[in-house]
Design a protein around this motif. Structure first.
Motif, PDB file in Angstrom:
ATOM      1  N   ALA A  87      14.451   8.520  13.718  1.00 24.85           N
ATOM      2  CA  ALA A  87      14.783   7.698  14.952  1.00 24.85           C
ATOM      3  C   ALA A  87      13.363   7.011  15.353  1.00 24.85           C
ATOM      4  CB  ALA A  87      15.428   8.688  16.228  1.00 24.85           C
ATOM      5  N   LEU A  88      12.256   8.134  14.623  1.00 22.37           N
ATOM      6  CA  LEU A  88      11.465   7.622  14.111  1.00 22.37           C
ATOM      7  C   LEU A  88      11.426   6.505  13.374  1.00 22.37           C
ATOM      8  CD1 LEU A  88       7.687   7.715  14.223  1.00 22.37           C
ATOM      9  CD2 LEU A  88       7.720   9.633  13.131  1.00 22.37           C
ATOM     10  N   ASP A  89      11.599   6.372  12.195  1.00 21.53           N
ATOM     11  CA  ASP A  89      11.591   5.096  10.951  1.00 21.53           C
ATOM     12  C   ASP A  89      12.367   4.219  11.806  1.00 21.53           C
ATOM     13  OD1 ASP A  89      11.684   6.904   8.761  1.00 21.53           O
ATOM     14  OD2 ASP A  89      13.191   6.921   8.599  1.00 21.53           O
ATOM     15  N   ALA A  90      13.659   4.051  12.539  1.00 18.77           N
ATOM     16  CA  ALA A  90      13.873   3.336  13.483  1.00 18.77           C
ATOM     17  C   ALA A  90      12.831   2.414  14.459  1.00 18.77           C
ATOM     18  CB  ALA A  90      15.094   3.308  14.482  1.00 18.77           C
ATOM     19  N   ARG A 103      19.354   1.494  20.146  1.00 19.16           N
ATOM     20  CA  ARG A 103      19.069   2.972  20.705  1.00 19.16           C
ATOM     21  C   ARG A 103      19.885   3.442  21.219  1.00 19.16           C
ATOM     22  NH1 ARG A 103      14.773   3.908  25.369  1.00 19.16           N
ATOM     23  NH2 ARG A 103      16.258   5.279  27.197  1.00 19.16           N
ATOM     24  N   HIS A 104      21.145   3.035  20.907  1.00 17.08           N
ATOM     25  CA  HIS A 104      22.377   3.880  21.226  1.00 17.08           C
ATOM     26  C   HIS A 104      22.406   5.054  20.515  1.00 17.08           C
ATOM     27  CE1 HIS A 104      24.277   0.034  19.731  1.00 17.08           C
ATOM     28  NE2 HIS A 104      25.651   1.145  19.253  1.00 17.08           N
ATOM     29  N   VAL A 105      22.356   4.589  19.701  1.00 16.72           N
ATOM     30  CA  VAL A 105      23.043   5.602  18.088  1.00 16.72           C
ATOM     31  C   VAL A 105      21.827   6.540  17.660  1.00 16.72           C
ATOM     32  CG1 VAL A 105      24.171   3.656  16.804  1.00 16.72           C
ATOM     33  CG2 VAL A 105      21.514   3.739  17.001  1.00 16.72           C
ATOM     34  N   PHE A 106      20.447   6.463  18.430  1.00 20.25           N
ATOM     35  CA  PHE A 106      19.931   7.908  18.310  1.00 20.25           C
ATOM     36  C   PHE A 106      19.493   8.035  19.587  1.00 20.25           C
ATOM     37  CE2 PHE A 106      18.616   4.719  14.943  1.00 20.25           C
ATOM     38  CZ  PHE A 106      18.530   5.497  13.756  1.00 20.25           C
ATOM     39  N   ALA A 107      19.708   7.680  20.214  1.00 22.30           N
ATOM     40  CA  ALA A 107      19.633   8.350  22.049  1.00 22.30           C
ATOM     41  C   ALA A 107      20.458   9.717  22.498  1.00 22.30           C
ATOM     42  CB  ALA A 107      20.497   7.663  23.313  1.00 22.30           C
ATOM     43  N   ASP A 122      11.541  16.758  22.921  1.00 19.77           N
ATOM     44  CA  ASP A 122      11.226  16.793  21.126  1.00 19.77           C
ATOM     45  C   ASP A 122      12.313  16.586  19.641  1.00 19.77           C
ATOM     46  OD1 ASP A 122       9.235  18.034  22.378  1.00 19.77           O
ATOM     47  OD2 ASP A 122       9.888  20.149  22.929  1.00 19.77           O
ATOM     48  N   ALA A 123      12.979  16.484  19.804  1.00 18.54           N
ATOM     49  CA  ALA A 123      14.308  16.702  19.166  1.00 18.54           C
ATOM     50  C   ALA A 123      14.284  14.915  19.066  1.00 18.54           C
ATOM     51  CB  ALA A 123      16.330  16.859  19.123  1.00 18.54           C
ATOM     52  N   ALA A 124      14.301  14.121  19.638  1.00 22.24           N
ATOM     53  CA  ALA A 124      14.237  12.906  20.003  1.00 22.24           C
ATOM     54  C   ALA A 124      13.867  12.298  18.521  1.00 22.24           C
ATOM     55  CB  ALA A 124      14.007  11.978  21.205  1.00 22.24           C
ATOM     56  N   PRO A 125      12.786  12.130  18.471  1.00 18.08           N
ATOM     57  CA  PRO A 125      11.919  11.803  17.103  1.00 18.08           C
ATOM     58  C   PRO A 125      12.616  11.659  15.269  1.00 18.08           C
ATOM     59  CG  PRO A 125      10.316  12.410  18.165  1.00 18.08           C
ATOM     60  CD  PRO A 125      11.594  12.945  18.575  1.00 18.08           C
ATOM     61  N   ILE A 174      13.014   7.789  21.435  1.00 20.07           N
ATOM     62  CA  ILE A 174      11.965   7.345  21.222  1.00 20.07           C
ATOM     63  C   ILE A 174      11.952   5.408  21.014  1.00 20.07           C
ATOM     64  CG2 ILE A 174      11.499   8.758  20.116  1.00 20.07           C
ATOM     65  CD1 ILE A 174      10.953   7.731  17.502  1.00 20.07           C
ATOM     66  N   LEU A 175      13.195   5.097  21.100  1.00 22.60           N
ATOM     67  CA  LEU A 175      13.551   3.962  21.092  1.00 22.60           C
ATOM     68  C   LEU A 175      13.586   2.795  22.572  1.00 22.60           C
ATOM     69  CD1 LEU A 175      16.126   3.400  18.175  1.00 22.60           C
ATOM     70  CD2 LEU A 175      13.809   3.560  17.730  1.00 22.60           C
ATOM     71  N   PRO A 176      12.489   1.890  21.913  1.00 22.94           N
ATOM     72  CA  PRO A 176      12.705   1.455  23.663  1.00 22.94           C
ATOM     73  C   PRO A 176      13.903   0.535  24.269  1.00 22.94           C
ATOM     74  CG  PRO A 176      11.859   0.085  21.794  1.00 22.94           C
ATOM     75  CD  PRO A 176      12.092   0.788  21.065  1.00 22.94           C
TER      76      PRO A 176
END
Length: 109
Positions: free
Chosen positions: A98-101, A26-30, A86-89, A18-20
């Motif tokens: 990831a949503l916090d970030a 982005r890479h740590v939450f991907a 669905d899992a990304a946030p 969800i990070l642009p």
């Protein structure tokens, strides 16, 4: 002399976040959607594999899993991308989702 066959190209991996693009985190939450052959895809993150139950299972090696496990962790591409989106946030790194970030990155300086 036989003709040289035409080379084929195939996409085998998608990055889902969800990070642009360009966000430093982005890479740590991907999450990665990876092709596993025969039209089946895996949803992976740091050595874990997402199942139909929405839970992450340790290990992604097919050869040490039975058919039941594989059927619960391998999908057609549309299903794999939907599960990853669905899992990304909800990906957690150091206690932050990831949503916090994403929300922190949207705050104007």
């Amino acid at each position: 002399m036989s003709a040289t066959p035409v080379a084929t190209c195939q996409a085998t991996e998608y990055e889902v976040s969800i990070l642009p693009e360009g966000d430093i985190n982005r890479h740590v939450f991907a999450i990665t959607v990876e092709y596993r052959g025969v039209g089946r895809w895996a949803v992976t993150r740091h050595g874990s594999c997402l199942g139909t139950d929405g839970e992450w299972a340790e290990g992604v090696k097919e050869y040490d899993r039975g058919d039941d496990w594989l059927n619960a962790h391998r999908f057609d591409l549309d299903t794999a991308l939907r599960l990853a989106r669905d899992a990304a946030p909800h990906v957690v790194v150091n206690g932050h989702t990831a949503l916090d970030a994403y929300r922190r990155s949207q705050i104007a300086p």
